[in-house]
Design a protein around this motif. Structure first.
Motif, short mmCIF file in Angstrom:
data_model
loop_
_atom_site.label_atom_id
_atom_site.label_comp_id
_atom_site.label_asym_id
_atom_site.label_seq_id
_atom_site.Cartn_x
_atom_site.Cartn_y
_atom_site.Cartn_z
N ILE C 89 0.85 -1.20 0.00
CA ILE C 89 0.00 0.00 0.00
C ILE C 89 0.88 1.25 0.00
O ILE C 89 0.64 2.20 -0.74
N LEU C 93 0.77 4.05 -2.85
CA LEU C 93 0.44 5.46 -2.56
C LEU C 93 1.56 6.37 -3.02
O LEU C 93 1.33 7.43 -3.61
N LEU C 97 1.34 9.31 -5.64
CA LEU C 97 1.71 10.65 -5.18
C LEU C 97 2.75 11.30 -6.09
O LEU C 97 2.78 12.51 -6.26
N ARG C 109 0.07 13.80 1.18
CA ARG C 109 1.27 13.26 1.83
C ARG C 109 1.23 13.56 3.32
O ARG C 109 1.44 12.68 4.16
N PHE C 113 0.35 10.73 6.52
CA PHE C 113 1.41 10.47 7.50
C PHE C 113 0.93 10.75 8.94
O PHE C 113 1.57 10.33 9.89
N VAL C 174 1.67 3.11 7.70
CA VAL C 174 1.81 3.07 6.24
C VAL C 174 2.50 4.33 5.71
O VAL C 174 3.13 4.32 4.65
N MET C 179 6.51 7.55 2.61
CA MET C 179 7.46 8.66 2.57
C MET C 179 8.79 8.22 1.97
O MET C 179 9.38 8.92 1.13
N LEU C 180 9.30 7.08 2.42
CA LEU C 180 10.63 6.65 1.96
C LEU C 180 10.60 6.33 0.46
O LEU C 180 11.51 6.71 -0.28
N TYR C 182 8.43 7.48 -1.68
CA TYR C 182 8.18 8.74 -2.37
C TYR C 182 9.50 9.49 -2.57
O TYR C 182 9.80 9.98 -3.66
N ALA C 183 10.29 9.54 -1.51
CA ALA C 183 11.59 10.22 -1.62
C ALA C 183 12.48 9.52 -2.65
O ALA C 183 13.16 10.17 -3.44
N LEU C 186 11.34 10.43 -6.04
CA LEU C 186 11.71 11.80 -6.40
C LEU C 186 13.17 11.89 -6.80
O LEU C 186 13.56 12.75 -7.58
N SER C 187 14.00 11.00 -6.25
CA SER C 187 15.42 11.11 -6.55
C SER C 187 15.76 10.50 -7.91
O SER C 187 16.89 10.62 -8.35
N ILE C 221 15.39 -1.38 2.49
CA ILE C 221 15.53 -0.67 3.77
C ILE C 221 14.22 -0.71 4.53
O ILE C 221 14.17 -0.96 5.74
#
Lengths: 653, 278, 306
Positions: C89, C93, C97, C109, C113, C174, C179-180, C182-183, C186-187, C221
């Motif tokens: 999930i 997400l 996002l 976001r 969270f 979740v 967040m991880l 998503y980051a 983005l990278s 991770i």
């Protein structure tokens, strides 16, 4: 005898006129040019008239040679054919497909011949040398020169040429190209130097030069060129390629004289020397110079008329080469309130290498991304091959893009990076393998195929990115500042490689850069952009010799053009521009006095910066080494025929 | 980036995200709206919004009168702020030493400190309690601050060291040439530049401390050292039928951490992007 | 050799406070606990070294081992639910996002969270309320869509309680994988995604062929963080079901088992030595998981420099 009229007496027109004069099949009946040019002494006695129409009706020629500016080609050609003449027209046939089509239809309707001039097509000799040398296999030594001990009229011709071009530059690019075609390797370093051996040429010109090229397969090449009465007759025409298995050379008889065109066109042979075997002499088609190529073209023209050769295919090729690959109509882009592209209109022809150049923030990359479909145009149309593609997804536009950061897929090998698009399109494994292998061959990537991007150097990644584009066989290649992440040496080598690819693939390419040197060296046509608007479109030399405004004048050419106040020098108010290479410097006398504030010695050339009380800092470019010292008082003189006049708004007068 | 997202896909994306957002916020919403309603209204219609007909402060009144909620808040605040301060200060100092200087055992020291990211401090509770008993720190806030500082350090050192590697060497060397001591370089050049990372670390450190139940329960369960989380837990046990009071207590416990999170949520994503995942 | 380099005291000064606090409160207690797990007390209160006897009791003596294996099994199930529900999930997400030019992405976001920052006390209580058959937000809502017969007192039934709690924990956490990931998404440089667009790789195939391989290290991770977090969990079960992890220990996991053992419950007294042994066992399990990840998985995941 074919009664011939030549319209337009630029370099090409003059050479063609000379060709008609020398060829007994032709009778040169008239020359048309708007101004009075300097003619070859051989052409003394011919009169030049300004009006084409009048000349046409009065002289009733059998053949009209059109060597005018390209925008008048179509009209002149149609008028000539309607008046009953055959037509020889310099490339391009016209500026648009419609015009070209009109000329071809006119030729068919009137039963006339149209030959389109393209001197490189008449180049049979090198093909043989290249194929023989390739058959021997590398690494190679290239020993090439073309020295001409010229005197009298030939020396005059050379001096005229040297007003703009040095001997080494004249054919140098062509010779490097020959070397590249033989090795298939990348040139990694070029070293060049020149010397001025005559007082009769401009102080910043040199009439002897040579350069060395080192290739990444270990091949080395050397080329020299010198013109003038002082040149030696010894080994003046060396065309020699040495490889581990033997050598291929063009042989000259001992008696040949360097400035005599006839000797070397008739008597030379290619000798193939293979280790341990007797030498084989091949009768060789000559290495023609510019004039001879023109003469040969005209000999072909005569045959076409006299033998009634079918030229349908020839004309269709010419029309096809004008087909518009890309057209932008009033394309506009706004981000929020800011308008970054302000109504750009542009056409790019099939097979053309078009470069967008401009300072950062001028919108050139945005324009490229709009063409790619990565950005939407706010207004206007984008047409590819005549179809509007505004709403077509990037992948469906049949174009490929090479990104500044290469944008390789980090998790895939070189092979998979190149093949992914085909795989996505559902191509068979065999097709993909064939396409990737072919592209890898073109870019010497074979040994790297199973590596991942992280294991490649910057230059290698760049080649993979180019390979990924080639594999897709796109209609249009887009390059977004592809060289800016490479170091200087690699940049030059990759630049040459991209130029070679463009020749080999005959593909349309659009290339974005902020570097005017890249633009000048690669482009067929340059589009200069500023603040979202097109400032000028034209060939590199057009922009250099005929800039539309101060911005283009200042942007093209390095070091930058000097701008001076016009009124104080007796011109109309505004500014005048003069390039650093067209200012002469003297310690004794001259138009403007100034004090040297800085001297840059670059080895091959010296840049002198002199401060003038009214005009500020002026740059003077001198070839070779010169001993000027800071604070020295000097005099500068403007070459009057090289001055550009601009009005107060910066537009060209 | 492509502008060619079909509207259908955009709508689908919003639908999914909106649905999940509702799922995520619904329970919080339930607590907050019901904390403002009368007892009867809570049972009659738990999903109704507080309105003049059913509005009631009684829960908050009970909490503020009955429990030592202000004291709990104060304890939580002291523990959290003090731990945060030490984690950031000590963490930044250690991160600077590890990222700036090459010395023997640098890598080993980095690994030693990183061990705590993977191995939870709770496994040492038995010994920690004995240690606190022995040193008389049981039922003091100091005990909690010490434990939380140790708990927060490994991740702080790890993230801050990543960030400090990206601070320009030229800047630090310029400082050295200007005669700044290593301490001045750290405090006046490097620390201000890693402020975004400090914010990320602060959020990561603060949330588990504020919400922790384990150590307050074990190390400081006394009335005068209860944190708000433990207080709320105990309160729920005592007032299990006084839902107004419980809901009000929970609403109050949410507020501080929510405010802090909303302030720093933008920093959070930046910090994750730059440090933790790479 | 030139003069010796001066000792760089500032390095020691910078490191000392962190190393001291960390060593004193984390490393020493951890080893103290491990050491204590090898000890026991004689009837007259004297500490003696007993070797692995506590562990033998824990794993072999039915009085202890039933509870231990029950907790371990429950804990494993708890972890499996997280891996199968929470992480997919979270990834989904994050992928949605990261859609370019998505409006309100920051709002979604932030909102998703929020449960992560809530304390377990709140989470446990509110879900108990919602799922309660008496107060009945859940039965009421199911009734509204005509599915009332599906309702059961999930937290009260042995067969459902653990799964329900695991799902509540998924609900709460979740945001972390989201967040991880998503980051990590983005990278990925825009130009790589654009190159994929040009190559015709769009939508789902872009996610599978380009993005997923590039975020695998982040997924690794997340998996290990989930593992450590789950085998160390305690609070949610404690606040929702109490230290006894009812009904009938069906929600007992290692954390609650450790708590009960160490501090005692109801009539049984706390046993610090067995507690230490449980902590030691948890340490072993977590260490084993981390090692499997570090040496077996992480080395196989390629990390990419963009």
């Amino acid at each position: 005898m074919i009664r011939t009229l030549v319209a337009g007496l630029g370099t090409m027109g003059r050479s063609h006129a000379l060709a008609y004069h020398r060829n007994p099949a032709f009778d040169l009946v008239g020359l048309v040019n708007r101004s009075m040019p300097n003619l070859d002494p051989e052409l003394d006695g011919y009169t030049v008239e300004p009006d084409f129409k009048q000349a046409l009706t009065r002289l009733k020629p059998d053949l009209v040679n059109i060597s005018t500016y390209s925008d008048s080609h179509a009209d002149y050609a149609c008028k000539a054919m309607e008046a009953g003449a055959h037509v020889f027209v310099e490339k391009p046939l016209a500026t648009t497909v419609a015009d070209a089509r009109r000329v071809v239809d006119c030729a068919k309707a009137n039963g006339r011949k149209v030959v389109i001039g393209y001197i490189l097509r008449h180049h049979p000799s090198w093909t043989r040398l290249i194929s023989e040398a390739r058959a021997l296999g590398g690494p190679f030594v290239f020993r090439l020169n073309l020295n001409q001990q010229s005197s009298g009229p030939t020396w005059e011709v050379h001096k005229t040429l040297m007003q703009t071009t040095s001997p080494i530059v004249d054919c140098g690019v062509h010779y490097v190209d020959v070397m590249c075609q033989i090795t298939d390797a990348k040139p990694v370093e070029v070293r060049g130097m020149g010397v001025r051996l005559s007082q009769e040429i401009a102080p910043d010109m040199y009439n002897y030069g040579h350069f060395q090229v080192l290739f990444d397969d270990g091949s080395v090449g050397w080329y020299e060129a010198g013109w003038g009465p002082m040149m030696s007759d010894t080994a003046f025409f060396v065309k020699d390629v040495v490889s581990p298995k033997g050598a291929v050379s063009i042989r000259m008889p001992e008696s040949a004289r360097s400035d005599d065109h006839d000797t070397h066109t008739k008597t030379s042979t290619i000798r193939v020397h293979r280790v341990g075997q007797p030498d084989e002499d091949l009768s060789m088609a000559d290495e023609p110079g510019h004039q001879e190529l023109c003469e040969r073209e005209q000999a072909y023209m005569a045959r076409a008329i006299l033998e009634d050769i079918d030229l349908t295919r020839h004309m269709e090729d010419a029309v096809q080469s004008l087909a518009i690959a890309l057209e932008l109509k009033n394309v506009t882009k706004t981000f929020g309130q800011t308008e970054v592209i302000k109504g750009v209109d542009l056409t790019v022809n099939d097979g053309e290498f078009c470069v967008f150049v401009g300072p950062s923030g001028c919108g050139k990359s945005t324009l490229l991304r709009i063409i790619a479909g990565l950005e939407d145009a706010t207004a206007g149309d984008i047409l590819l091959d005549g179809k509007r593609v505004n709403d077509v997804a990037p992948a469906k536009r049949e174009l490929a893009m090479v990104f500044q950061s290469y944008a390789l897929y980090p998790h895939l090998t070189v092979r998979d990076n190149m093949g992914l698009a085909l795989k996505q399109a559902g191509q068979s494994k065999a097709t993909i393998a064939a396409a990737t292998d072919k592209a890898a061959g073109m870019l010497s990537l074979q040994p790297l195929m199973d590596r991942r991007p992280a294991e490649l150097s910057g230059g290698q990644r760049q080649r993979v990115a180019i390979g990924r584009a080639i594999v897709r066989k796109p209609k249009l290649f887009l390059f977004d500042e592809p060289l800016s992440n490479l170091d200087a040496a690699l940049r030059v080598a990759t630049r040459i490689e991209i130029a070679r690819l463009h020749r080999d693939l005959k593909a349309t390419m659009i290339y974005v850069t902020h570097d005017q040197v890249e633009a000048m060296t690669l482009a067929d046509r340059i589009v200069v952009l500023r603040a979202g608007k097109v400032e000028q479109v034209g060939s590199p030399m057009e922009l250099y010799n005929n800039p539309a405004n101060t911005f283009v004048a200042g942007f093209i050419g390095s070091p930058q053009m000097n701008f001076l106040d016009a009124a104080t020098l007796g011109f109309l108010p505004g500014r005048i521009g003069i390039r650093p290479e067209h200012l002469t410097i003297s310690r004794d006398s001259g138009e403007l006095s100034g004090q040297i504030s800085h001297v840059e010695k670059l080895g091959g050339e010296t840049l002198v910066y002199a401060r003038h009380a009214t005009h500020g800092l002026l740059t003077v470019r001198l070839f070779g080494e010169h001993d000027y010292a800071v604070d020295e008082e000097v005099y500068l003189t403007l070459q009057r025929d090289r001055i550009f006049q601009f009005d107060a708004d910066g537009n060209r007068r | 980036m492509s502008a060619r997202l079909s509207p259908a896909r955009t709508i689908a994306a919003h639908a999914v995200l909106l649905t999940y957002t509702l799922i995520a916020l619904f329970p919080v919403f339930v607590i907050v709206i019901n904390s403002f309603k009368s007892r009867k209204a809570i049972f009659a219609d738990p999903l109704a919004l507080p309105m003049p007909g059913n509005f009631d402060w009684v829960g908050y009144e009970t909490v503020l009168k009955q429990g030592d909620f202000f004291l709990y808040f104060q304890n939580s605040l002291i523990v959290t702020v003090a731990s945060l301060f030490f984690v950031l200060l000590f963490g930044a100092m250690a991160a600077f030493a590890l990222s700036e200087y090459r010395f023997k055992g640098n890598t080993l020291m980095g690994l030693y400190l990183a061990l705590g990211i993977m191995i939870p401090i709770r496994l040492g509770t038995v010994a920690i309690l004995e240690m606190m008993v022995a040193s008389g720190l049981v039922n003091t806030l100091t005990a909690l601050v010490l434990v939380y500082t140790a708990q927060g350090l490994p991740l702080a050192v790890f993230i801050l060291a990543e960030f400090m590697k990206s601070v320009s060497d030229d800047l630090k060397n310029a400082g050295r040439i200007d005669g700044l001591s290593e301490y001045r370089i750290f405090f006046s050049l490097v620390l201000p530049l890693v402020r975004p990372a400090m914010a990320t670390v602060a959020v990561f450190t603060m949330i588990p401390i504020w919400n922790d139940l384990w150590f307050p329960l074990i190390l400081a369960p006394a009335e005068e050292t209860k944190t708000v989380t433990l207080g709320a837990q105990v309160f729920i046990g005592q007032f299990v039928t006084n839902w107004n009071a419980v809901l009000a207590a929970l609403s109050l416990a949410i507020v501080p951490v929510l405010i802090l999170y909303l302030i720093s949520s933008r920093q959070l994503i930046r910090g994750i992007t730059a440090g933790a995942v790479k | 050799m030139a003069a010796r380099k001066p000792v760089r005291w500032h390095i020691a000064v910078f490191l000392a406070p962190a190393v001291a606090v960390y060593t004193a409160l984390m490393i020493i207690p951890l080893f103290g606990t491990l050491l204590q797990s090898l000890m026991n007390e004689t009837d007259d209160g004297e500490r003696v070294f007993v070797g692995l006897q506590n562990f033998a009791t824990l794993f072999g003596d039915a009085l202890w081992s039933d509870a231990f294996w029950n907790a371990l099994g429950n804990n494993t199930w708890f972890f499996v639910i997280h891996m199968l529900v929470q992480n997919p999930i979270g990834i989904a997400l994050a992928a949605i996002l990261s859609t370019p030019r998505l409006r309100m992405a920051a709002f979604y976001r932030t909102a998703i969270f929020i449960p992560t920052i809530l304390s377990f006390v709140i989470v446990g209580f509110v879900w108990k309320l919602i799922l309660s058959p008496i107060w009945g937000i859940a039965p009421g809502m199911l009734d509204a869509v005509g599915l009332k017969m599906l309702f059961a007192p999930w937290l009260g039934k042995e067969e459902y309680a653990l799964t329900t709690l695991a799902l509540i924990s998924v609900w709460q956490f979740v945001g972390i994988p989201m967040m991880l990931i998503y980051a990590a998404l983005l990278s990925i440089p825009d130009e790589v995604i654009e190159a994929a667009e040009m190559d015709g790789i769009t939508g789902w195939s872009q996610f599978w062929k380009i993005k997923l391989p590039l975020i695998l290290p982040a997924i690794g991770i997340i998996s290990i963080l989930t593992f450590v977090g789950n085998f160390n969990a305690f609070d949610l079960i404690y606040v929702a079901q109490g230290a006894l992890a009812g009904p009938d220990f069906s929600t007992d996991i290692l954390g609650t088992f450790l708590y009960r053992t160490f501090f005692g419950f109801q009539l049984q007294l706390g046993d610090p030595y067995m507690g230490s042994a449980i902590a030691g066992a948890m340490f072993g399990i977590i260490l084993l998981g981390v090692c499997i990840y570090l040496f077996g998985i992480q080395t196989r995941l390629r990390r990419y420099q963009f």
